[in-house]
Design a protein around this motif. Structure first.
Motif, mmCIF file in Angstrom:
data_model
loop_
_atom_site.group_PDB
_atom_site.id
_atom_site.type_symbol
_atom_site.label_atom_id
_atom_site.label_comp_id
_atom_site.label_asym_id
_atom_site.label_seq_id
_atom_site.Cartn_x
_atom_site.Cartn_y
_atom_site.Cartn_z
ATOM 1 N N SER A 111 0.837 -1.191 0.000
ATOM 2 C CA SER A 111 0.000 0.000 0.000
ATOM 3 C C SER A 111 0.875 1.245 0.000
ATOM 4 O O SER A 111 1.960 1.251 0.590
ATOM 5 N N LEU A 112 0.385 2.279 -0.688
ATOM 6 C CA LEU A 112 1.088 3.568 -0.723
ATOM 7 C C LEU A 112 0.242 4.559 0.069
ATOM 8 O O LEU A 112 -0.725 5.102 -0.449
ATOM 9 N N GLU A 113 0.607 4.755 1.324
ATOM 10 C CA GLU A 113 -0.255 5.493 2.243
ATOM 11 C C GLU A 113 -0.236 6.996 1.980
ATOM 12 O O GLU A 113 0.718 7.531 1.434
ATOM 13 N N LYS A 164 -0.517 1.328 10.351
ATOM 14 C CA LYS A 164 -0.633 -0.008 9.749
ATOM 15 C C LYS A 164 0.293 -0.997 10.471
ATOM 16 O O LYS A 164 -0.039 -2.165 10.653
ATOM 17 N N PRO A 207 -7.348 -6.994 4.223
ATOM 18 C CA PRO A 207 -6.651 -5.715 4.083
ATOM 19 C C PRO A 207 -5.748 -5.696 2.857
ATOM 20 O O PRO A 207 -5.181 -6.728 2.490
ATOM 21 N N PHE A 208 -5.643 -4.558 2.218
ATOM 22 C CA PHE A 208 -4.810 -4.350 1.035
ATOM 23 C C PHE A 208 -5.264 -5.161 -0.176
ATOM 24 O O PHE A 208 -4.471 -5.472 -1.048
ATOM 25 N N ILE A 232 -9.225 3.884 2.490
ATOM 26 C CA ILE A 232 -7.780 4.122 2.551
ATOM 27 C C ILE A 232 -7.200 3.562 3.841
ATOM 28 O O ILE A 232 -6.033 3.173 3.901
ATOM 29 N N THR A 233 -8.022 3.473 4.891
ATOM 30 C CA THR A 233 -7.538 2.908 6.143
ATOM 31 C C THR A 233 -7.477 1.385 6.071
ATOM 32 O O THR A 233 -6.438 0.788 6.352
ATOM 33 N N PHE A 234 -8.588 0.776 5.669
ATOM 34 C CA PHE A 234 -8.677 -0.686 5.718
ATOM 35 C C PHE A 234 -8.002 -1.352 4.517
ATOM 36 O O PHE A 234 -7.320 -2.357 4.657
ATOM 37 N N ALA A 235 -8.209 -0.791 3.321
ATOM 38 C CA ALA A 235 -7.706 -1.452 2.117
ATOM 39 C C ALA A 235 -6.398 -0.844 1.630
ATOM 40 O O ALA A 235 -5.736 -1.410 0.761
ATOM 41 N N GLY A 236 -6.025 0.300 2.187
ATOM 42 C CA GLY A 236 -4.797 0.939 1.758
ATOM 43 C C GLY A 236 -4.962 1.577 0.395
ATOM 44 O O GLY A 236 -6.075 1.721 -0.112
ATOM 45 N N ASN A 237 -3.845 1.947 -0.212
ATOM 46 C CA ASN A 237 -3.888 2.632 -1.491
ATOM 47 C C ASN A 237 -2.839 2.040 -2.398
ATOM 48 O O ASN A 237 -1.640 2.226 -2.169
ATOM 49 N N PHE A 238 -3.285 1.258 -3.405
ATOM 50 C CA PHE A 238 -2.327 0.772 -4.387
ATOM 51 C C PHE A 238 -2.994 0.762 -5.756
ATOM 52 O O PHE A 238 -4.071 0.200 -5.902
#
Lengths: 253, 277
Positions: free
Chosen positions: A166-168, A177, B135-136, B214-220
């Motif tokens: 993930s890119l926070e 995290k 998650p993610f 954005i909290t639980f799955a994140g950002n990709f």
């Protein structure tokens, strides 16, 4: 007739609400200095603010902590900031480009990158090279924010290729995290690991591959209280201010 | 007091109401106009042609439709339970199931970690027994969106069920229909407008979801970066790009909301007869 009167009353009500909403902005007292500072400065600047008000009892310090780029946007859009402290030079440049700074930006402190892991380092990470495996869940900041650019720089310096999950959106989200146990490791600032206390541990990144994050500070062009703003910047640069910053893990420039 | 107007309008609206309604319209329209005014039209296409943008848009549409489908599958039975069955603690259950509407979304994301994360109450066993980690992942995005969006459907459908005359159900049952048949062929068709409205509301909420995702799955990019996340991050570096991306999201939502309104709820003028009564 009756309708016209009702219309008048309604209009007066609407105008009244509108003017009340517009009038609330400029009640700044002469003794308030508003500081817009990067989120990573939250703890250190709060203590600096307290120490500053002890020396300047007539002045009140108000903080707005957020991501540096969000703060720049707010200042350029007209938010009443006196001082801007950025977590990286590029966001300070945005302010300079918009002619929104009154004093020349000065680098007042620096921060180093570190690997954040769970307490006790359960996965036994010893350095950046250990992160280049799919068995670990690694998170880092997005390339759009400073800590993401620093993380990419560290990986490049070390010559490793890491696939983050993930890119926070900011550095605190990376720490969260890891402290929640959802990620095994992340690249953050040394100060963030210290701020996390017992919930996280740092694995040092050797100076040869590490990056130095520079934090510039300046008085803004639209500062409602430029005198107090200048005094605050001087205090941050003074020995007293530097000692406080060091105690939170920052490094004197 | 109602006066006949030249163009045959049957509703005479009191002037103060009209003025306040106009203020409300301006309040909603002005930010949108401001956004259009700020849009860098000349560069718009360059930003849109970006592969990452198309990926984020596709992901947003797929995930929000999944979230809407899940909301319907689980939300309609839940609404039926809350509306029709008397049981102890019903008020508490209802509050519990709509809590995610008022929860700050980021807190919602942390709560999802606590339940379904790698170290979560249930998540730990999902991982250990079935090898499922949310998650993610894209599935995590759907879970986060469903969590915040479903209450909109539940509330809408529940209130429709409460207003529905239960004698239709009774008639169906006395004519020999099973409970399941009655539910499918009598109850559900009767509340169709509410079903559609609830589904649209939860879809819109899912499409705009940011904090929990954005909290639980994140950002990709490609797996969990939906449009709202892409907009937020491009705002960090390039305001122009962020505005163009936001405009795409707004255009799509706007088109769907307008299209569905006319198609499913009937034209507003047909409903006026009941409104004037």
């Amino acid at each position: 007739m009756r309708r016209a009167r009702r219309l008048t009353i309604a209009l007066i009500a609407v105008l009244g609400v509108a003017s009340a909403a517009c009038g609330g902005g400029d009640t700044e007292s002469a003794g308030t200095v508003t500081v817009f500072a990067a989120a990573s400065l939250t703890d250190a600047f709060t203590e600096i603010g307290d120490a500053f008000t002890v020396e300047h009892p007539d002045t009140t310090v108000v903080f707005n902590f957020s991501g540096s780029s969000a703060l720049v946007t707010q200042i350029v859009e007209g938010a009443p900031a006196d001082v801007f402290a950025s977590a990286d030079p590029s966001n300070m440049t945005k302010l300079t480009d918009a002619d929104a700074n009154a004093t020349e930006p000065v680098v007042f402190t620096t921060n180093l990158a570190a690997i954040v892991v769970a307490p006790g380092n359960p996965t036994g990470i010893t350095g950046v090279a250990d992160l280049a495996t799919d068995d670990l869940i690694v998170v880092q900041c997005a390339p759009e924010v400073p800590c993401g650019r620093y993380a990419a720089q560290v990986f490049e310096n070390a010559g490793v290729s890491v696939s983050p999950k993930s890119l926070e959106e900011n550095v605190k989200a990376v720490v969260t995290k890891v402290t929640l146990g959802e990620a095994d490791a992340g690249i953050v600032y040394v100060t963030d690991v210290i701020a996390a206390g017992a919930d996280a541990e740092a694995v040092e990144i050797p100076a040869a591959v590490n990056v130095v994050a520079e934090y510039p500070i300046a008085v803004t062009a639209g500062a409602p209280n430029p005198d107090a703003a200048g005094a605050f910047v001087d205090f941050v640069l003074s020995d007293r201010g530097q000692t406080i910053l060091t105690s939170y893990g920052f490094v004197e420039p | 007091m109602t006066r006949a107007r030249p163009r045959g309008r049957r509703v005479g609206l009191p002037v103060p109401v009209l003025v306040l309604a106009c203020v409300a319209i301006v309040f909603f329209a002005l930010p949108l106009v401001g956004l259009l005014w700020r849009t860098p039209w000349a560069d718009a296409w360059t930003y849109l042609a970006d592969d990452d943008v198309l990926t984020a848009l596709r992901l947003s549409l797929v995930c929000s439709l999944w979230a809407t489908a899940l909301s319907l599958v689980f939300g309609v039975p839940l609404a039926w339970l809350l509306a029709r069955v008397e049981f102890a603690g019903r008020g508490i259950v209802r509050a519990l199931c709509t809590l995610s509407m008022v929860l700050p979304p980021v807190v919602g994301g942390v709560a999802l970690f606590a339940a379904l994360g790698r170290r979560g109450l249930v998540g730990e066993y999902l991982d250990r027994w079935f090898g499922i980690t949310l998650p993610f992942t894209t599935a995590g995005v759907v879970v986060a969106q469903t969590f915040v969006a479903m209450p909109f459907l539940v509330i809408t459908v529940e209130s429709a069920l409460r207003q529905l005359d239960t004698r239709f159900d009774d008639a169906s049952r006395t004519l020999g229909a099973t409970r399941w048949y009655t539910f499918r062929r009598v109850t559900l068709p009767a509340i169709r407008p509410a079903l559609v409205a609830g589904a649209v509301l939860s879809w819109a909420r899912a499409l705009g979801e940011f904090g929990a995702t954005i909290t639980f799955a994140g950002n990709f990019p490609g797996t969990t970066q939906t449009m709202p996340l892409a907009v937020y991050l491009s705002l960090e570096t390039n305001t122009d790009e962020a505005i163009v991306l936001a405009l795409v999201l707004i255009t799509i939502s706007f088109a769907v909301l307008i299209g569905l309104r006319d198609h499913w709820f009937g034209r507003p003028d047909r409903l006026q007869g009941t409104a004037t009564a």
